[in-house]
Design a protein around this motif. Structure first.
Motif, short mmCIF file in Angstrom:
data_model
loop_
_atom_site.label_atom_id
_atom_site.label_comp_id
_atom_site.label_asym_id
_atom_site.label_seq_id
_atom_site.Cartn_x
_atom_site.Cartn_y
_atom_site.Cartn_z
N LEU A 198 2.74 -10.92 -8.01
CA LEU A 198 2.04 -10.09 -7.72
C LEU A 198 1.35 -9.16 -8.93
O LEU A 198 1.44 -9.04 -9.53
CB LEU A 198 3.25 -8.94 -7.54
N PRO A 199 0.19 -9.04 -7.78
CA PRO A 199 -1.18 -8.27 -8.41
C PRO A 199 -0.36 -7.13 -8.70
O PRO A 199 0.02 -6.75 -8.87
CB PRO A 199 -2.49 -7.65 -7.40
N VAL A 200 -0.94 -6.68 -10.53
CA VAL A 200 -0.29 -5.38 -10.87
C VAL A 200 -0.90 -4.00 -10.62
O VAL A 200 -2.13 -4.23 -10.02
CB VAL A 200 -0.57 -5.55 -12.57
N PRO A 201 -0.43 -3.71 -10.17
CA PRO A 201 -1.07 -2.49 -9.20
C PRO A 201 -1.47 -1.25 -9.46
O PRO A 201 -1.80 -1.33 -11.44
CB PRO A 201 0.31 -1.85 -8.95
N GLU A 202 -2.89 -0.50 -9.29
CA GLU A 202 -3.56 -0.48 -10.04
C GLU A 202 -3.88 0.47 -10.96
O GLU A 202 -4.07 0.83 -11.91
CB GLU A 202 -5.55 0.02 -9.05
N ALA A 203 -2.56 1.61 -10.39
CA ALA A 203 -2.57 2.62 -11.23
C ALA A 203 -1.91 2.35 -12.15
O ALA A 203 -1.16 3.20 -12.81
CB ALA A 203 -1.97 3.73 -10.06
N LEU B 2 2.75 7.92 -0.10
CA LEU B 2 3.06 9.44 -0.32
C LEU B 2 2.87 9.72 -2.32
O LEU B 2 2.63 10.60 -2.41
CB LEU B 2 3.97 10.20 -0.04
N ALA B 3 3.30 8.85 -3.04
CA ALA B 3 3.29 8.80 -4.30
C ALA B 3 3.81 7.09 -4.83
O ALA B 3 4.35 6.37 -4.57
CB ALA B 3 4.93 9.32 -4.25
N SER C 178 7.93 7.83 -18.42
CA SER C 178 7.45 7.84 -16.22
C SER C 178 6.33 8.75 -15.91
O SER C 178 6.23 9.37 -17.29
CB SER C 178 8.28 7.97 -15.08
N HIS C 179 5.87 8.29 -15.18
CA HIS C 179 4.78 8.91 -14.54
C HIS C 179 4.75 9.11 -13.52
O HIS C 179 4.68 7.83 -12.34
CB HIS C 179 3.51 8.08 -14.94
N VAL C 180 4.73 9.87 -12.23
CA VAL C 180 4.36 10.28 -11.50
C VAL C 180 2.95 10.95 -10.36
O VAL C 180 2.27 11.39 -11.20
CB VAL C 180 5.15 11.44 -10.66
N ARG C 181 2.62 9.76 -9.81
CA ARG C 181 1.46 10.69 -8.86
C ARG C 181 2.03 11.05 -7.86
O ARG C 181 1.96 10.80 -7.05
CB ARG C 181 0.52 9.17 -9.04
N LEU C 182 1.51 11.84 -7.47
CA LEU C 182 1.69 13.04 -5.62
C LEU C 182 0.35 12.53 -4.85
O LEU C 182 -0.45 13.03 -5.37
CB LEU C 182 2.39 14.37 -5.65
#
Length: 169
Positions: A155-160, A117-118, A74-78
């Motif tokens: 859906l487009p693949v999220p940029e992140a 937010l994240a 997993s990968h979280v971005r805040l």
């Protein structure tokens, strides 16, 4: 996570991320900096994942029968702060997945202004807990998961999505 109304919602897959979880940030989630502490962001995603798995038939009864999904990465971005009392919600977009591997991209928003937010991206493997190895999901799970995968395929693949940790070069 205790069963909530979110667990009881019917899955109606459409070409948009699914809203899974809605809540208000309680006082015991606030850290010494005055915003939601880091691990509570991850808890939101974990709770939303529980709702999603329940909706596709891979909830507590499925686990009792000897099957489950295990998060293997997993990968979280805040990205922004959540404050005491903020209404927040989590959505998920299922990225191309075959059921044995389940790739999700979740987003946490502040409800009042839809501020992102994240984000949370994860790969889960479907396992037989009795055989202690990865196996294909049972047909009743795939019957609920496949329409979601198909609906989200447009859906487009999220940029992140797929990012590694660190700064871009």
């Amino acid at each position: 996570m205790a069963e909530t109304d979110a667990f009881k919602r019917q899955v109606n897959p459409g070409p948009e991320p699914m809203k899974l979880l809605e809540l208000e940030v309680p006082a015991d989630w606030i850290d010494y900096n005055g915003h939601m502490t880091e691990y509570r962001y991850t808890q939101c995603y974990s709770d939303a994942c529980d709702v999603f798995l329940h909706q596709i038939g891979a909830g507590a009864e499925y686990v009792k029968a000897g099957y489950s999904y295990y998060t293997v990465e997993s990968h979280v971005r805040l990205l922004a702060e959540a404050k005491l009392g903020d209404a927040i919600y989590v959505t998920t977009q299922v990225l191309p997945s075959d059921g044995k591997k389940l790739h999700n991209f979740m987003r946490l928003y502040r409800a009042s202004d839809d501020t992102l937010l994240a984000t949370y991206e994860s790969i889960m493997l479907h396992v037989s807990t009795k055989k202690n190895r990865s196996v294909s999901p049972l047909p009743e799970v795939m019957d609920k998961l496949k329409p979601i995968v198909d609906a989200h395929a447009v859906l487009p693949v999220p940029e992140a999505s797929g990012r590694s940790i660190g700064q871009r070069k």
